[in-house]
Design an enzyme around this catalytic site. Structure first.
Site, PDB file in Angstrom:
ATOM      1  N   GLU A   1      18.930   4.384 -54.374  1.00 60.55           N
ATOM      2  CA  GLU A   1      17.637   4.101 -54.998  1.00 60.55           C
ATOM      3  C   GLU A   1      16.724   5.317 -54.845  1.00 60.55           C
ATOM      4  OE1 GLU A   1      14.323   2.347 -52.914  1.00 60.55           O
ATOM      5  OE2 GLU A   1      15.751   1.156 -51.749  1.00 60.55           O
TER       6      GLU A   1
ATOM      7  N   LYS B   1       6.698   2.335 -59.046  1.00 52.18           N
ATOM      8  CA  LYS B   1       7.924   1.605 -58.748  1.00 52.18           C
ATOM      9  C   LYS B   1       8.466   0.900 -59.982  1.00 52.18           C
ATOM     10  CE  LYS B   1       7.700   0.200 -53.877  1.00 52.18           C
ATOM     11  NZ  LYS B   1       7.677  -0.988 -53.008  1.00 52.18           N
TER      12      LYS B   1
ATOM     13  N   VAL C   1      15.418  -1.590 -54.905  1.00 49.70           N
ATOM     14  CA  VAL C   1      16.775  -2.132 -54.723  1.00 49.70           C
ATOM     15  C   VAL C   1      17.213  -2.903 -55.955  1.00 49.70           C
ATOM     16  CG1 VAL C   1      18.134  -3.832 -53.427  1.00 49.70           C
ATOM     17  CG2 VAL C   1      16.675  -2.206 -52.207  1.00 49.70           C
TER      18      VAL C   1
ATOM     19  N   ASP D   1       5.862 -15.267 -51.970  1.00 49.90           N
ATOM     20  CA  ASP D   1       6.280 -13.871 -52.075  1.00 49.90           C
ATOM     21  C   ASP D   1       7.703 -13.689 -51.540  1.00 49.90           C
ATOM     22  OD1 ASP D   1       6.454 -11.163 -52.328  1.00 49.90           O
ATOM     23  OD2 ASP D   1       4.607 -10.701 -51.232  1.00 49.90           O
TER      24      ASP D   1
ATOM     25  N   SER E   1      11.058 -11.146 -52.355  1.00 47.18           N
ATOM     26  CA  SER E   1      11.450  -9.932 -53.068  1.00 47.18           C
ATOM     27  C   SER E   1      12.520 -10.215 -54.112  1.00 47.18           C
ATOM     28  CB  SER E   1      11.972  -8.896 -52.078  1.00 47.18           C
ATOM     29  OG  SER E   1      12.533  -7.786 -52.760  1.00 47.18           O
ATOM     30  N   ALA E   2      12.385  -9.538 -55.254  1.00 46.34           N
ATOM     31  CA  ALA E   2      13.402  -9.623 -56.303  1.00 46.34           C
ATOM     32  C   ALA E   2      14.726  -9.007 -55.869  1.00 46.34           C
ATOM     33  CB  ALA E   2      12.895  -8.923 -57.564  1.00 46.34           C
ATOM     34  N   ASP E   3      14.705  -8.236 -54.768  1.00 45.22           N
ATOM     35  CA  ASP E   3      15.945  -7.645 -54.265  1.00 45.22           C
ATOM     36  C   ASP E   3      17.010  -8.708 -54.024  1.00 45.22           C
ATOM     37  OD1 ASP E   3      14.431  -5.344 -54.230  1.00 45.22           O
ATOM     38  OD2 ASP E   3      14.489  -5.072 -52.054  1.00 45.22           O
TER      39      ASP E   3
ATOM     40  N   LYS F   1      13.599  -5.224 -44.170  1.00 42.35           N
ATOM     41  CA  LYS F   1      12.476  -4.559 -43.522  1.00 42.35           C
ATOM     42  C   LYS F   1      11.898  -5.461 -42.429  1.00 42.35           C
ATOM     43  CE  LYS F   1      11.487  -1.603 -47.454  1.00 42.35           C
ATOM     44  NZ  LYS F   1      12.578  -2.050 -48.335  1.00 42.35           N
TER      45      LYS F   1
END
Length: 312
Positions: free
Chosen positions: A30, A90, A111, A143, A145-147, A164
């Site tokens: 990435e 991003k 990601v 919330d 993450s779309a990851d 993270k």
């Protein structure tokens, strides 16, 4: 290539195109981590060189992914890399179509976007620092993450140092289980927490051999689902848990007071961690990113070694 993948139409660098055509090992990287949103200059440039060299040393080709002039690129020239180092915008998977339609100058991929573009061109291994996940307080904010959904919906092995550390790691693991992603620990029994080798949460499955990782991808129950391989930060580069916990708490409190939400949370938190650790987080980031790239390259080499040669 699927119709959806054709719609993305990524541009391949010469070395990546040659490696893919010849059945060589390729590792997607990435670009967010190499931009101003990932690491401060000049550490971002150092991270780029360290990761590329780590992949090369294991006999694979590094393919940095980014959006340039409204086109997805998989593999970059040196001029392209210099543009990415200055990137401040991003691109997640959901943004790929917008970035193309609006002709974004430079978009650094997260990601989710990198996994999607890697899959689109036939790359099966991807290395990053740490993935996104379920954020603390997600029961109120929603919330997530779309990851996580990207990993669940593209047949790519994602190599990372866990999620993270400022995320809700138990819920992140639960989410990955729900969406059917096999989570593996590389020579390790515990789910890493980015700067520290263990979050205190057991990893679902330990693996000690590259071929086993390849077989997990080949044998998974859902053909469209990816695999998450977690690699702990090297022992000598770990930040003590007692120190990083206090720093994370302060950074999260600061972000809440500042009203930081959504995609802005991660760069904000990382900047605060860098300041609070007096720069100690930067070498830790470099070490884990390089280590992940090296492990990913080993997996990529094993994957192509077990595959039939490409059709002539």
């Amino acid at each position: 290539m699927t119709d959806d993948a054709k719609a993305v139409r990524p541009i391949l660098s010469d070395d990546v195109a040659q490696a893919l055509a010849g059945g060589g090992a390729v590792v997607a990287l990435e670009s967010t981590i190499f931009s101003n949103l990932g690491l401060p200059a000049p550490a971002n440039a150092e991270a780029l060189e360290l990761c590329k060299q780590a992949v090369h040393d294991q006999g694979a080709t590094a393919a940095v992914v980014a959006i340039l002039d409204g086109r997805p690129h998989v593999g970059l020239s040196q001029d392209d890399e210099r543009r990415v180092l200055q990137g401040t915008r991003k691109v997640a998977e959901r943004d790929l179509a917008v970035a193309q339609a609006q002709g974004w100058d430079v978009g650094v991929t997260t990601v989710s976007a990198t996994v999607a573009l890697a899959h689109a061109v036939g790359i099966s291994v991807f290395a990053t620092g740490g993935i996104g996940g379920v954020h603390r307080g997600s029961e109120l904010s929603g919330d997530i993450s779309a990851d996580l959904d990207a990993i669940a919906n593209h047949p790519v092995i994602t190599v990372c140092a866990g999620a993270k550390a400022f995320l809700d790691l138990p819920r992140t693991l639960e989410y990955l289980e729900t969406v059917g992603v096999p989570v593996l620990g590389w020579h390790h029994d515990w789910f890493p927490a980015f700067y520290t080798r263990s979050s205190g949460l057991p990893v679902p499955h330990r693996v000690d051999d590259e071929q086993v990782v390849c077989d997990v991808l080949r044998l998974r129950a859902r053909p469209a689902t990816g695999v998450l391989l977690t690699v702990p930060i090297p022992v000598e580069d770990e930040i003590p848990e007692s120190r990083i916990d206090a720093v994370l708490t302060a950074a999260l409190d600061s972000s809440a007071r500042a009203g930081v939400t959504g995609p802005a949370v991660t760069p904000y938190i990382l900047e605060r961690i860098e300041k609070e650790t007096e720069g100690q987080s930067v070498p830790a980031n470099l070490a884990l990113a390089r280590n992940n790239a090296a492990v990913a390259a080993r997996i990529a080499v094993a994957l192509v070694s077990a595959a039939p040669p490409p059709a002539q």
